[in-house]
Write a protein that holds these residues in place. Structure first.
Motif, PDB file in Angstrom:
ATOM      1  N   ALA A 268      -2.138  11.598  -1.087  1.00 44.05           N
ATOM      2  CA  ALA A 268      -3.345  12.277  -1.479  1.00 44.05           C
ATOM      3  C   ALA A 268      -4.606  11.435  -1.487  1.00 44.05           C
ATOM      4  O   ALA A 268      -5.732  11.823  -1.066  1.00 44.05           O
ATOM      5  CB  ALA A 268      -3.244  12.929  -2.843  1.00 44.05           C
ATOM      6  N   ASN A 269      -4.530   9.951  -1.299  1.00 39.26           N
ATOM      7  CA  ASN A 269      -5.440   9.258  -1.259  1.00 39.26           C
ATOM      8  C   ASN A 269      -5.796   8.613   0.353  1.00 39.26           C
ATOM      9  O   ASN A 269      -6.642   7.946   0.551  1.00 39.26           O
ATOM     10  CB  ASN A 269      -5.348   7.853  -1.846  1.00 39.26           C
ATOM     11  N   TRP A 305       0.593  10.163  -5.222  1.00 35.39           N
ATOM     12  CA  TRP A 305      -0.156   9.038  -4.792  1.00 35.39           C
ATOM     13  C   TRP A 305       0.891   7.649  -4.494  1.00 35.39           C
ATOM     14  O   TRP A 305       1.829   7.871  -5.155  1.00 35.39           O
ATOM     15  CB  TRP A 305      -1.105   8.575  -5.954  1.00 35.39           C
ATOM     16  N   ASN A 306       0.715   6.677  -4.098  1.00 35.82           N
ATOM     17  CA  ASN A 306       1.527   5.701  -4.306  1.00 35.82           C
ATOM     18  C   ASN A 306       1.482   4.952  -5.468  1.00 35.82           C
ATOM     19  O   ASN A 306       0.694   4.121  -5.835  1.00 35.82           O
ATOM     20  CB  ASN A 306       1.196   4.689  -2.942  1.00 35.82           C
ATOM     21  N   LEU A 307       2.218   5.434  -6.283  1.00 42.20           N
ATOM     22  CA  LEU A 307       1.844   5.125  -7.998  1.00 42.20           C
ATOM     23  C   LEU A 307       2.425   3.712  -7.944  1.00 42.20           C
ATOM     24  O   LEU A 307       1.938   3.102  -8.942  1.00 42.20           O
ATOM     25  CB  LEU A 307       2.931   6.067  -8.674  1.00 42.20           C
ATOM     26  N   TYR A 308       3.450   3.094  -7.277  1.00 38.88           N
ATOM     27  CA  TYR A 308       3.649   1.798  -7.419  1.00 38.88           C
ATOM     28  C   TYR A 308       2.885   0.861  -6.485  1.00 38.88           C
ATOM     29  O   TYR A 308       3.642  -0.155  -5.971  1.00 38.88           O
ATOM     30  CB  TYR A 308       5.296   1.776  -7.482  1.00 38.88           C
ATOM     31  N   HIS A 309       1.766   1.202  -6.222  1.00 38.97           N
ATOM     32  CA  HIS A 309       0.869   0.197  -5.510  1.00 38.97           C
ATOM     33  C   HIS A 309       1.426  -0.166  -4.117  1.00 38.97           C
ATOM     34  O   HIS A 309       1.608   0.861  -3.574  1.00 38.97           O
ATOM     35  CB  HIS A 309       0.438  -0.836  -6.457  1.00 38.97           C
ATOM     36  N   GLU A 310       1.440  -1.405  -3.940  1.00 38.69           N
ATOM     37  CA  GLU A 310       1.748  -2.005  -2.488  1.00 38.69           C
ATOM     38  C   GLU A 310       3.127  -1.319  -2.057  1.00 38.69           C
ATOM     39  O   GLU A 310       3.484  -1.350  -1.010  1.00 38.69           O
ATOM     40  CB  GLU A 310       1.284  -3.166  -2.156  1.00 38.69           C
ATOM     41  N   GLU A 351      -7.406   2.376   3.983  1.00 40.22           N
ATOM     42  CA  GLU A 351      -8.487   1.577   4.470  1.00 40.22           C
ATOM     43  C   GLU A 351      -8.114   1.238   5.776  1.00 40.22           C
ATOM     44  O   GLU A 351      -8.784   0.698   6.657  1.00 40.22           O
ATOM     45  CB  GLU A 351      -8.904   0.711   3.581  1.00 40.22           C
ATOM     46  N   PRO A 366      -9.970   9.563   3.816  1.00 41.35           N
ATOM     47  CA  PRO A 366     -10.640   9.951   2.391  1.00 41.35           C
ATOM     48  C   PRO A 366     -10.735  11.502   2.322  1.00 41.35           C
ATOM     49  O   PRO A 366     -11.028  12.029   1.155  1.00 41.35           O
ATOM     50  CB  PRO A 366     -11.920   9.610   2.517  1.00 41.35           C
ATOM     51  N   TYR A 369      -7.719  14.317  -0.027  1.00 38.64           N
ATOM     52  CA  TYR A 369      -7.420  15.111  -1.053  1.00 38.64           C
ATOM     53  C   TYR A 369      -7.821  16.554  -0.986  1.00 38.64           C
ATOM     54  O   TYR A 369      -7.395  17.241  -1.620  1.00 38.64           O
ATOM     55  CB  TYR A 369      -8.415  14.122  -2.068  1.00 38.64           C
TER      56      TYR A 369
ATOM     57  N   GLY B 151       1.330   8.111 -14.653  1.00 38.37           N
ATOM     58  CA  GLY B 151       2.187   7.891 -13.240  1.00 38.37           C
ATOM     59  C   GLY B 151       1.824   6.416 -12.705  1.00 38.37           C
ATOM     60  O   GLY B 151       2.692   5.845 -11.945  1.00 38.37           O
ATOM     61  N   PHE B 152       0.594   6.029 -13.086  1.00 38.57           N
ATOM     62  CA  PHE B 152       0.140   4.712 -12.249  1.00 38.57           C
ATOM     63  C   PHE B 152       0.471   3.535 -13.151  1.00 38.57           C
ATOM     64  O   PHE B 152       0.483   2.239 -12.516  1.00 38.57           O
ATOM     65  CB  PHE B 152      -1.469   4.628 -12.168  1.00 38.57           C
ATOM     66  N   GLN B 154       3.431   1.424 -14.386  1.00 34.63           N
ATOM     67  CA  GLN B 154       4.636   1.176 -14.229  1.00 34.63           C
ATOM     68  C   GLN B 154       5.277   0.268 -15.410  1.00 34.63           C
ATOM     69  O   GLN B 154       4.500  -0.096 -16.371  1.00 34.63           O
ATOM     70  CB  GLN B 154       4.990   0.092 -13.375  1.00 34.63           C
ATOM     71  N   TYR B 261      -8.706   1.303 -10.926  1.00 29.87           N
ATOM     72  CA  TYR B 261      -8.674   2.831 -11.387  1.00 29.87           C
ATOM     73  C   TYR B 261      -9.848   3.198 -12.638  1.00 29.87           C
ATOM     74  O   TYR B 261      -9.821   2.299 -13.504  1.00 29.87           O
ATOM     75  CB  TYR B 261      -7.186   3.378 -11.816  1.00 29.87           C
ATOM     76  N   LEU B 374      -9.147   4.754  -7.215  1.00 34.86           N
ATOM     77  CA  LEU B 374      -8.917   6.234  -7.375  1.00 34.86           C
ATOM     78  C   LEU B 374      -9.798   6.294  -8.750  1.00 34.86           C
ATOM     79  O   LEU B 374      -9.863   5.591  -9.733  1.00 34.86           O
ATOM     80  CB  LEU B 374      -7.664   6.770  -7.754  1.00 34.86           C
ATOM     81  N   THR B 383     -10.345  10.652  -5.001  1.00 33.75           N
ATOM     82  CA  THR B 383     -10.710   9.502  -4.435  1.00 33.75           C
ATOM     83  C   THR B 383     -12.255   9.331  -4.822  1.00 33.75           C
ATOM     84  O   THR B 383     -12.990  10.467  -5.183  1.00 33.75           O
ATOM     85  CB  THR B 383     -10.870   9.529  -2.893  1.00 33.75           C
ATOM     86  N   GLN B 385     -14.887   9.570  -2.954  1.00 36.20           N
ATOM     87  CA  GLN B 385     -15.691  10.779  -2.216  1.00 36.20           C
ATOM     88  C   GLN B 385     -15.258  12.004  -2.907  1.00 36.20           C
ATOM     89  O   GLN B 385     -16.030  13.034  -2.757  1.00 36.20           O
ATOM     90  CB  GLN B 385     -15.089  10.777  -1.042  1.00 36.20           C
TER      91      GLN B 385
END
Lengths: 383, 397
Positions: A268-269, A305-310, A351, A366, A369, B151-152, B154, B261, B374, B383, B385
């Motif tokens: 979604a991002n 979303w990529n909840l676990y970051h990278e 990005e 972008p 979403y 969810g964000f 961990q 965030y 986000l 986002t 935007q």
């Protein structure tokens, strides 16, 4: 008030569900396209045999089956996406066939109710679901035929099955539709880098090759070596193709004019889950300011979303492709056991991506979403 | 995001109202007639109720205004409301967050269709809606946001947060309750030092936390997994207006590649498009440059100092000050004694900033949207935007 839950009684359908669940779990059916197609077929079957007295029942039934499918392989996001898509179509068909529901809307008090939170400007919404409009008009036509007195299931079932059939048809034509605008994205004399094997990209490049002369450099994409398949497929279609080892992506980047990547899921991002190795190529492309283009079907848009970051590498393939049991010394070799990690997916940050080419038009990351808001219902985001 | 405690300028008015912690549905017992209803007074009394954030207090105050209004037509009512909203914005030191609530309520009143022929009845339904909104929305949206934010976060995450924010606090507690072993770094967030409050609360729930200096953010960033901040307002570009220091935090997080965030209730979305730090709505420009200082003007040094590089201008300034023998009032930023410059060591400055020096510093700053990963709000995870898309949806005609 929760509606009375219903279950599938039809034996062959139950078998079909079980079979898909176990094939997903055993990774016998993998890849976004494959799983999406299987899911859509299963949903069509479920809708045609389900005995429901209210739409809410049907939706609950589909959701409960969807949860099982998702649990079987949570990394196949396309399963959930197709379910969300179908649920939305079911709601729309029912509204069209039976008129708006009498339930009061459950929006919070005072949320400026007169204006929708996400307006669909006509020019933007129009190309997204043209086929839907057609079925809507069909639905109203059927209602005119005084069918309201018949039970709900009989009235709407053919409409629902037809709507799902349209999703299936769309999945079957997704490659052609993504490739439709290929010639606008590739110019004569370009050198294009791609990784792994993706039918979407194969079609895209072949379609572009009808009008343009360009060279493709394919990274072999160890340890699956799916890039080899891609390279042979392209060169048999008379496209000048060069196969390179993954390690030379960066040194070749200055010569490359465009990077084209496939996607396993578009988040979604605007970020992507892709075949492992793509994040590396995208980062190298950014270092040389080379544009990165992503080709994917609309069914890969995922409200997650990529909840676990990278760290996206939460799904792993077997180690034997990296090093075979014998090479690693098997059971005979002494010393420390050798650990092998073979992740399947990469996370590419939004990005790093310049444009997403879908069967639903070209979009910047972008904007994803918003596509997701338009494609799925809010209440289905969590299945 | 800021706590309901008053800004320095309104401190006097605030303490008078402290005994009027009336629960929201009942109007505070001012005993005033309709003509003398003071919307700012009502706003302050709603604000001192601990759980009301600024935009919601504004909605509550305007609801009261509608209730007491003697307007006979819609146009009269809207006119009164707009005047009231204007008065509210004028009457407070930092009206950014408040104006989001005002705009939303005025928009609501103007767009709601009149269902009853009787205008008084319509007004009553508006008041009921406004009350319900003020009562339910803050908790409802914060619950939703903390659910999204879960969810964000961990297990084992190290979180950095800035100052005090109710929604961030609730999200952290939700994560804690979900048995995620979080640890939190909290910036002190000068000058209001609300970070102390955050740490105090987290300690009460036995969440491991450390209070850090605002200047230690870059130092600690490598140890941090994600940054969570609240916000006073989210503007149309998707940028944040929040307690000063947030922008710096975001720049450092971006530099270290850490996700940043913002947790924001949708009633803080503000229709404004700041172009830079000094373009904030309703806020005066702070931190004047010493070039505007009268004594500097008298020396006529502005032009060369603009042309010269910073280091050499400092040297020449020090030299000329030394040469003429005039005591040079240097700005706080430049009063570091340079090695070799003898003039600066004449008087040792007292440790810490004076109140005047603090007062000319800004309370809030603007964080550019490209620094934000986000925006987690009750209308979904957006986002930056996406915020403008939402605002257009609400306010477009």
């Amino acid at each position: 008030m929760p509606p009375e839950t219903i279950t599938i009684r039809d034996k062959p359908t139950i078998k079909q569900i079980e079979s898909l669940v176990s094939r997903l779990r055993r990774r016998q059916v993998i890849g976004a396209q494959e799983t999406a197609h299987e899911t859509a077929l299963l949903l069509r079957q479920i809708v045609s045999v389900a005995r429901f007295s209210s739409i809410e029942q049907l939706i609950q039934l589909i959701k409960s089956i969807a949860r099982r499918l998702i649990d079987a392989n949570p990394k196949e996001f396309a399963v959930g996406n197709i379910v969300r898509r179908v649920l939305r179509l079911i709601r729309e068909e029912c509204v069209a066939a039976l008129g708006p529901s009498d339930e009061p809307s459950t929006s919070s008090p005072f949320s400026v109710p007169e204006t929708p939170a996400y307006p669909n400007p006509p020019d933007l919404a129009a190309p997204s679901r043209p086929q839907l409009r057609a079925t809507n008009s069909l639905a109203t036509f059927m209602v005119m035929g005084n069918q309201r007195k018949k039970p709900l299931a009989i009235t709407v079932k053919p409409l629902l099955i037809q709507a799902i059939q349209e999703v299936i048809d769309e999945l079957e034509t997704v490659y052609e539709n993504v490739a439709k605008t290929a010639r606008d994205h590739i110019y004569d004399g370009e050198i294009i880098l791609t990784l792994s094997y993706s039918r979407t990209i194969e079609q895209f490049l072949k379609s572009a090759a009808r009008d343009r002369h360009f060279t493709v450099i394919v990274a072999e994409t160890a340890p699956s070596y799916s890039g080899r398949l891609m390279a042979t497929a392209l060169s048999s279609a008379n496209i000048p193709t060069v196969l390179i080892p993954d390690s030379s992506i960066y040194p070749l980047m200055p010569r490359i004019t465009k990077v084209i990547l496939g996607a396993h899921a578009i988040l979604a991002n605007g970020g992507l889950f892709t075949q492992c190795g793509c994040a590396l190529a995208a980062a190298a492309a950014r270092a040389h300011s080379t544009p990165v283009v992503v080709c994917a079907g609309q069914f890969k848009l995922t409200p997650a979303w990529n909840l676990y970051h990278e760290y996206a590498a939460l799904d792993f393939a077997g180690p034997e492709k990296v090093i075979s049991f014998e090479e690693g010394g098997g059971g005979e070799r002494g010393g420390e056991p050798l650990g092998v990690i073979n992740p399947i997916y990469d996370y590419v940050k939004p990005e790093l991506v310049d444009v997403l080419i879908t069967n639903d038009g070209d979009h910047p990351p972008p904007y994803v979403y918003r596509l997701i808001k338009e494609t799925y219902d809010d209440e289905d985001m969590q299945l | 995001m800021l706590s309901p405690s008053p800004s320095p300028s309104s401190a006097g008015a605030e303490t008078e109202d402290d005994d009027q912690l009336a629960p929201l549905p009942a109007p505070p017992g001012h005993g005033q007639g309709q003509g003398t209803f003071d919307v700012v007074q009502s706003y302050r009394s709603h604000l001192s109720d601990e759980d009301l954030p600024m935009p919601i207090a504004a909605v509550a105050a305007l609801t009261e205004l509608v209730e007491r209004s003697s307007a006979q037509t819609m146009s009269q009512l809207v006119h009164e409301l707009q005047a009231g909203a204007h008065k509210l914005k004028q009457g407070t030191a930092n009206p950014i967050s408040l104006s989001a609530g005002c705009d939303l309520f005025v928009r609501y009143v103007t767009t709601t269709r009149q269902e009853h022929d009787d205008f008084a009845q319509h007004k009553r339904s508006l008041v009921d809606q406004g009350r319900a909104y003020a009562k339910e929305l803050p908790t409802e949206s914060r619950d939703k946001i903390s659910r999204f934010a879960l969810g964000f976060i961990q297990d084992d995450a190290v979180i950095l947060t800035h100052s005090y924010s109710r929604v961030v606090m609730q999200a952290l507690l939700a994560a804690h309750r979900a048995r995620k072993r979080i640890s939190v770094y909290v910036t002190e967030a000068r000058p209001r030092s609300l970070g102390v409050k955050t740490v105090h609360l987290l300690e009460r729930f036995q969440i491991p936390c450390t209070l850090i200096l605002d200047t230690a953010v870059a130092y600690i960033m490598d140890k941090v997994d994600l940054v969570l901040v609240g916000s006073e307002a989210v503007v149309e570009s998707g940028g944040l207006i929040n307690a000063v220091g947030t922008a710096g935090l975001a720049v450092i997080a971006k530099d270290s590649g850490r996700p940043f965030y913002a947790l924001v209730e949708s009633y803080k979305f503000l229709r404004h498009f700041p172009l830079n730090q000094y373009d904030l709505p309703y806020m005066p420009t702070y931190l004047p440059l010493p070039a505007q200082h009268p004594s500097r003007a008298a020396l006529g040094l502005q032009t060369p100092s603009l042309l010269l590089s910073r280091a050499s201008s400092l040297a020449s300034l020090a030299g000329s000050a030394h040469g003429t023998g005039t005591p040079m009032p240097l700005s706080p930023a430049r009063d570091q004694p340079k090695p070799g410059a003898t003039s600066a060591s004449a008087s040792t400055p007292a440790p810490g900033m004076t109140k005047e020096q603090i007062d000319q510093n800004p309370e809030v700053d603007y964080t550019r949207p490209e620094l934000i990963s986000l925006v987690v709000s009750d209308v979904g995870i957006l986002t930056p935007q996406g915020v403008s898309g939402y605002l257009v949806g609400v306010f477009a005609d």
